[in-house]
Design a protein around this motif. Structure first.
Motif, mmCIF file in Angstrom:
data_model
loop_
_atom_site.group_PDB
_atom_site.id
_atom_site.type_symbol
_atom_site.label_atom_id
_atom_site.label_comp_id
_atom_site.label_asym_id
_atom_site.label_seq_id
_atom_site.Cartn_x
_atom_site.Cartn_y
_atom_site.Cartn_z
ATOM 1 N N GLU A 110 -62.003 15.438 108.792
ATOM 2 C CA GLU A 110 -62.870 16.066 109.415
ATOM 3 C C GLU A 110 -62.530 17.629 109.422
ATOM 4 O OE1 GLU A 110 -65.193 15.603 113.747
ATOM 5 O OE2 GLU A 110 -63.197 14.862 113.464
ATOM 6 N N LEU A 111 -61.093 17.944 109.897
ATOM 7 C CA LEU A 111 -60.779 19.167 109.941
ATOM 8 C C LEU A 111 -60.555 19.741 108.552
ATOM 9 C CD1 LEU A 111 -57.635 18.367 112.110
ATOM 10 C CD2 LEU A 111 -59.786 19.664 112.782
ATOM 11 N N ASN A 115 -62.000 23.422 107.779
ATOM 12 C CA ASN A 115 -60.967 24.303 107.727
ATOM 13 C C ASN A 115 -60.252 24.850 106.259
ATOM 14 O OD1 ASN A 115 -61.117 25.049 110.485
ATOM 15 N ND2 ASN A 115 -60.007 22.838 110.620
ATOM 16 N N SER A 158 -56.126 19.806 106.060
ATOM 17 C CA SER A 158 -56.559 19.968 107.606
ATOM 18 C C SER A 158 -56.143 21.157 108.334
ATOM 19 C CB SER A 158 -55.793 18.702 108.249
ATOM 20 O OG SER A 158 -54.439 18.860 108.214
ATOM 21 N N ASN A 160 -53.368 21.316 109.798
ATOM 22 C CA ASN A 160 -52.479 20.748 110.877
ATOM 23 C C ASN A 160 -51.155 20.331 110.047
ATOM 24 O OD1 ASN A 160 -51.159 18.836 112.610
ATOM 25 N ND2 ASN A 160 -52.862 18.746 113.747
ATOM 26 N N PRO A 207 -68.070 17.956 108.121
ATOM 27 C CA PRO A 207 -66.874 17.151 108.854
ATOM 28 C C PRO A 207 -67.488 15.792 109.041
ATOM 29 C CG PRO A 207 -67.139 19.249 109.802
ATOM 30 C CD PRO A 207 -68.445 19.218 108.703
ATOM 31 N N ARG A 211 -65.359 12.802 107.610
ATOM 32 C CA ARG A 211 -64.622 11.773 108.620
ATOM 33 C C ARG A 211 -65.118 10.162 108.174
ATOM 34 N NH1 ARG A 211 -62.649 12.676 114.878
ATOM 35 N NH2 ARG A 211 -61.729 10.389 115.449
#
Length: 242
Positions: A110-111, A115, A158, A160, A207, A211
Motif C-alpha cells: 500500500e505504501l 510513495n 514502501s 519505510n 494503494p 494491499r
C-alpha cells in the motif's frame, strides 16, 4: 584469521545450538572448542562473539560459554532463521515468518503504491513478468532469484526503512522453502498472475488494489504452507518485567 575457519566455527556451533544438540544451560569451554573444531583461540573467541550478538550464548568468568534459551535468540537474524529452517523447528519458523510477512507486506505494498519512486515501480513490473516466465518454464533458480528481488523491491519501495530491513529475513524464507523442497517447480498460474497484479497496482498508484493483491498472495502462502507447521507448538517469549 582464516575467514573460512571463522565461518565454519560459527556454523558448527550455531547449527548445533539451534537444533538443540547443545541445549540451553549447556556450558562450553574455549579450550575444548579449540580442540573439537581444530582452530585457534582467536577463531573461537571471534565465533563466540558473533554467537553472543545473536543471543545464542553468554560468557561468564570462571564458568565458560553458556548456551541461552531460544527466547533469548535474535529471531530476526538471517543466520538464526537459516539454522531454524534447517532443523526440526522448520515448521514453527515458517509459520512465524509467514505471519510476520502477512502483517507487513500488504502494508508495504500500500505504501509503495503511494510513495515508491518511478524506477522502483517500473522495475517491479519488469520483475513480475520475468517471474511469470521463469515460473512457467520451471526455471527454479531463476524464479527464486526474481522472487527475492520482487519482495525486496516491494519492501524497499514502501519508503519505510524498518520494512526495508526485513529483506534479509524474506530472502532466507524464500531460499529455505526452495532448498528444502517446499516450492513447486512450476508455481500456480494464479499465484504468478497475482504478483503481476500487485506490480501493476503499485505502478498505477493504486494503494487499495496493491494491499489487496499482496494480502491475497500472503494468505495463499499460509494456506499452502500450513501442513508444515500443523501441531507445532508456538513460542511464548517471557515479558521482561520492570
Amino acid at each position: 584469521m582464516s575467514t573460512s575457519l571463522h565461518h565454519r566455527a560459527i556454523e558448527h556451533l550455531g547449527t548445533r545450538i539451534v537444533a538443540g544438540d547443545l541445549p540451553a544451560g549447556h556450558v562450553m569451554l574455549a579450550e575444548h572448542l579449540e580442540e573439537e573444531l581444530k582452530v585457534s583461540r582467536s577463531v573461537v573467541r571471534e565465533a563466540v562473539r558473533v554467537l553472543q550478538s545473536l543471543g545464542l550464548v553468554e560468557t561468564t568468568k570462571r564458568v565458560g560459554i553458556r548456551v541461552l534459551p531460544a527466547s533469548r535468540w535474535n529471531p530476526f537474524d538471517a543466520q538464526v532463521i537459516r539454522w531454524r529452517l534447517a532443523g526440526e523447528g522448520r515448521g514453527a519458523q515458517l509459520r512465524s515468518l509467514a505471519e510476520l510477512r502477512t502483517a507487513v507486506e500488504p502494508v508495504a505494498a500500500e505504501l509503495a503504491a503511494a510513495n515508491a519512486p518511478e524506477e522502483i515501480r517500473r522495475e517491479l513490473l519488469d520483475v513480475s513478468h520475468a517471474m511469470r516466465d521463469a515460473g512457467q518454464s520451471g526455471d527454479v533458480p531463476r524464479f527464486l532469484e526474481l522472487d527475492i528481488h520482487f519482495h525486496s523491491l516491494l519492501l524497499t519501495g514502501s519508503g519505510n526503512e524498518m520494512f526495508a530491513n526485513m529483506v534479509g529475513q524474506v530472502a532466507e524464507t524464500l531460499t529455505g522453502r526452495t532448498v528444502h523442497g517446499l516450492m513447486p517447480d512450476h508455481p500456480r498460474a494464479t499465484a504468478l498472475q497475482w504478483h503481476v497484479n500487485l506490480a501493476e497496482a503499485i505502478a498505477n498508484g493504486n494503494p487499495e488494489a496493491a494491499r489487496e493483491a499482496s494480502d491475497r498472495i500472503m494468505r495463499e502462502t499460509i494456506s499452502d504452507m500450513e501442513p508444515e507447521w500443523k501441531n507445532q507448538p508456538r513460542v511464548f517469549v517471557p515479558v521482561q518485567r520492570p
